[in-house]
Scaffold this active site. Structure first.
Site, PDB file in Angstrom:
ATOM      1  N   ASP A  19       1.115  -1.061   0.221  1.00 40.29           N
ATOM      2  CA  ASP A  19      -0.027  -0.053   0.316  1.00 40.29           C
ATOM      3  C   ASP A  19       0.860   1.491   0.180  1.00 40.29           C
ATOM      4  O   ASP A  19       2.559   1.137   0.153  1.00 40.29           O
ATOM      5  CB  ASP A  19      -0.881   0.106   1.292  1.00 40.29           C
ATOM      6  CG  ASP A  19      -2.305   0.695   1.053  1.00 40.29           C
ATOM      7  OD1 ASP A  19      -2.841   1.743  -0.149  1.00 40.29           O
ATOM      8  OD2 ASP A  19      -2.422   1.531   2.342  1.00 40.29           O
ATOM      9  N   HIS A  36       1.984   3.594  -9.178  1.00 39.29           N
ATOM     10  CA  HIS A  36       1.539   2.123  -9.460  1.00 39.29           C
ATOM     11  C   HIS A  36       2.850   1.395 -10.072  1.00 39.29           C
ATOM     12  O   HIS A  36       2.854   0.907  -9.423  1.00 39.29           O
ATOM     13  CB  HIS A  36       0.813   2.536 -10.256  1.00 39.29           C
ATOM     14  CG  HIS A  36      -1.166   2.089  -8.841  1.00 39.29           C
ATOM     15  ND1 HIS A  36      -0.967   1.880  -8.110  1.00 39.29           N
ATOM     16  CD2 HIS A  36      -1.609   3.266  -9.069  1.00 39.29           C
ATOM     17  CE1 HIS A  36      -1.842   2.308  -7.518  1.00 39.29           C
ATOM     18  NE2 HIS A  36      -2.573   3.316  -8.898  1.00 39.29           N
ATOM     19  N   LEU A 130      10.449 -20.627  -5.165  1.00 43.90           N
ATOM     20  CA  LEU A 130       9.353 -20.031  -4.997  1.00 43.90           C
ATOM     21  C   LEU A 130       7.659 -19.396  -4.879  1.00 43.90           C
ATOM     22  O   LEU A 130       7.640 -19.455  -6.647  1.00 43.90           O
ATOM     23  CB  LEU A 130       9.762 -18.266  -4.802  1.00 43.90           C
ATOM     24  CG  LEU A 130       8.715 -17.003  -4.369  1.00 43.90           C
ATOM     25  CD1 LEU A 130       8.883 -16.982  -2.679  1.00 43.90           C
ATOM     26  CD2 LEU A 130       9.548 -15.666  -4.911  1.00 43.90           C
TER      27      LEU A 130
HETATM   28  C1  IPE Z   1      -5.480  -3.015   0.073  1.00 47.91           C
HETATM   29  O1  IPE Z   1      -4.551  -1.353  -0.118  1.00 47.91           O
HETATM   30  C2  IPE Z   1      -5.649  -3.336  -1.305  1.00 47.91           C
HETATM   31  C3  IPE Z   1      -3.768  -3.364  -1.775  1.00 47.91           C
HETATM   32  C4  IPE Z   1      -2.850  -2.934  -1.761  1.00 47.91           C
HETATM   33  C5  IPE Z   1      -4.087  -3.855  -3.599  1.00 47.91           C
HETATM   34  P1  IPE Z   1      -6.144  -0.372   0.021  1.00 47.91           P
HETATM   35  O2  IPE Z   1      -5.716   0.843  -0.466  1.00 47.91           O
HETATM   36  O3  IPE Z   1      -7.342  -0.495  -1.243  1.00 47.91           O
HETATM   37  O4  IPE Z   1      -7.000   0.153   1.193  1.00 47.91           O
HETATM   38  P2  IPE Z   1      -7.319   0.688   1.937  1.00 47.91           P
HETATM   39  O5  IPE Z   1      -9.312   1.847   1.089  1.00 47.91           O
HETATM   40  O6  IPE Z   1      -7.147   1.786   2.656  1.00 47.91           O
HETATM   41  O7  IPE Z   1      -8.383   0.285   3.426  1.00 47.91           O
HETATM   42  C1  IPE Z   2      -1.759  -0.048  -3.665  1.00 54.64           C
HETATM   43  O1  IPE Z   2      -1.537   1.523  -3.445  1.00 54.64           O
HETATM   44  C2  IPE Z   2      -1.811  -0.117  -4.811  1.00 54.64           C
HETATM   45  C3  IPE Z   2      -3.482  -0.805  -5.040  1.00 54.64           C
HETATM   46  C4  IPE Z   2      -4.315  -0.980  -4.220  1.00 54.64           C
HETATM   47  C5  IPE Z   2      -3.891  -1.288  -6.387  1.00 54.64           C
HETATM   48  P1  IPE Z   2      -2.854   3.044  -3.164  1.00 54.64           P
HETATM   49  O2  IPE Z   2      -2.670   3.162  -4.691  1.00 54.64           O
HETATM   50  O3  IPE Z   2      -4.059   2.213  -2.411  1.00 54.64           O
HETATM   51  O4  IPE Z   2      -2.182   4.059  -3.067  1.00 54.64           O
HETATM   52  P2  IPE Z   2      -1.929   5.112  -1.861  1.00 54.64           P
HETATM   53  O5  IPE Z   2      -2.756   4.125   0.153  1.00 54.64           O
HETATM   54  O6  IPE Z   2      -3.079   5.790  -2.432  1.00 54.64           O
HETATM   55  O7  IPE Z   2      -1.286   5.851  -1.856  1.00 54.64           O
HETATM   56 MG    MG Z   3      -4.105   2.608  -0.365  1.00 57.39          MG
END
Ligand code: IPE
Ligand code: IPE
Ligand code: MG
Length: 257
Positions: A19, A36, A130
């Site tokens: 995240d 991303h 892995l």
């Molecule tokens: C969880 O992150 C999902 C992934 C990292 C793929 P999110 O960014 O979607 O989670 P919330 O919305 O902060 O809970």
């Molecule tokens: C995690 O990073 C990747 C996905 C959920 C696809 P985020 O896109 O949730 O990044 P933040 O949490 O908004 O910084």
């Molecule tokens: Mg996120």
């Protein structure tokens, strides 16, 4: 495989919520998709780290059931990135002995991505260095409901009696059923929640959180997580005294080898 002996207890199965990509980009005043892209590079580092440290299984949360609700532009960009990664990385992962699998609602992806997922799984199915699982369009609640549906079907068709349904029957129908449950869970990006990741499988997993945003995660971050993990006492419901007298944990919860 690494053992309980020194230098440190190494998790056999690591599960990661990657995240913070969006915030990484926003802090640089760049579009979220740039984050991303940087996140995809961090995945490569994480895979390298696991191979180097003899970690047997790595499960990465790449896209949740709920992430479909993000703006169309971001979802579209993520799908493109996903397809690119499948086109570019699979061969090298295969060469390095990585078995690739996907968990989640595959039918929600377009045909090009689904075909690449199927091909990646088929190509790498015999690898054992892995076990890399990508959770994509995955939700822990979906996983549990899917297992329940499969059991209900077996009961309806007379293959299983309702009284026979136990945790093992359930577990065998959940994602990752052929792997030991995750020993260590890492969430990057500073939020302290599970966000519908592996709800069933994390029952006795050690949880580790870091403020570091996923694209900034490097070997030093992962080493820190492993060092903290090695200090944890996993009691599996027993007492500390029992554990230090090395009572084995219940077999279905697994032990560190
Ligand atoms: C969880 O992150 C999902 C992934 C990292 C793929 P999110 O960014 O979607 O989670 P919330 O919305 O902060 O809970
Ligand atoms: C995690 O990073 C990747 C996905 C959920 C696809 P985020 O896109 O949730 O990044 P933040 O949490 O908004 O910084
Ligand atoms: Mg996120």
């Amino acid at each position: 495989m690494p053992s309980d002996a020194s230098p440190a207890r190494v998790p056999r199965h690591l599960a990661v919520i990657m995240d913070g990509n969006g915030r990484w980009a926003e802090r640089r005043r760049r579009p979220r998709v740039i984050g991303h892209r940087a996140g995809a590079r961090a995945v490569q580092n994480c895979v390298d780290f696991c191979i180097e440290h003899g970690i047997h299984a790595l499960t990465l949360f790449a896209f949740s059931s709920e992430n479909w609700g993000r703006p169309e532009e971001e979802v579209g960009a993520l799908m493109k990135l996903f397809l690119n990664a499948l086109e570019r990385e699979v061969e090298e992962l295969h060469r390095r002995g990585v078995r690739i699998r996907f968990i989640g609602q595959r039918e929600r992806f377009g045909p090009a991505i689904r075909a690449r997922m199927d091909a990646a799984e088929a190509t790498t199915r015999a690898n054992d260095v892995l076990h890399l699982t990508i959770a994509a369009s995955y939700g822990g609640r979906w996983d549990i409901v899917d297992a329940a549906r499969s059991l209900a079907r077996d009961v309806a068709e007379g293959r299983v009696k309702a009284e026979e349904i136990d945790e093992a029957a359930f577990a065998s129908r959940m994602a990752l059923s052929d792997l030991p449950p995750p020993d260590l869970f890492i969430r990057t990006g500073g939020d302290v929640r599970v966000s519908n990741f592996l709800l069933w499988q994390l029952a006795y997993t050690e949880l580790w959180f870091t403020e570091t945003l996923w694209p900034d995660v490097d070997a030093a971050t992962l080493r820190q997580a492993l060092a903290d993990y090695a200090m944890r006492e996993r009691r599996f419901g027993l007492t500390g005294a029992q554990v230090s007298a090395s009572f084995p944990p219940p077999p279905d919860l697994g032990t560190d080898e």
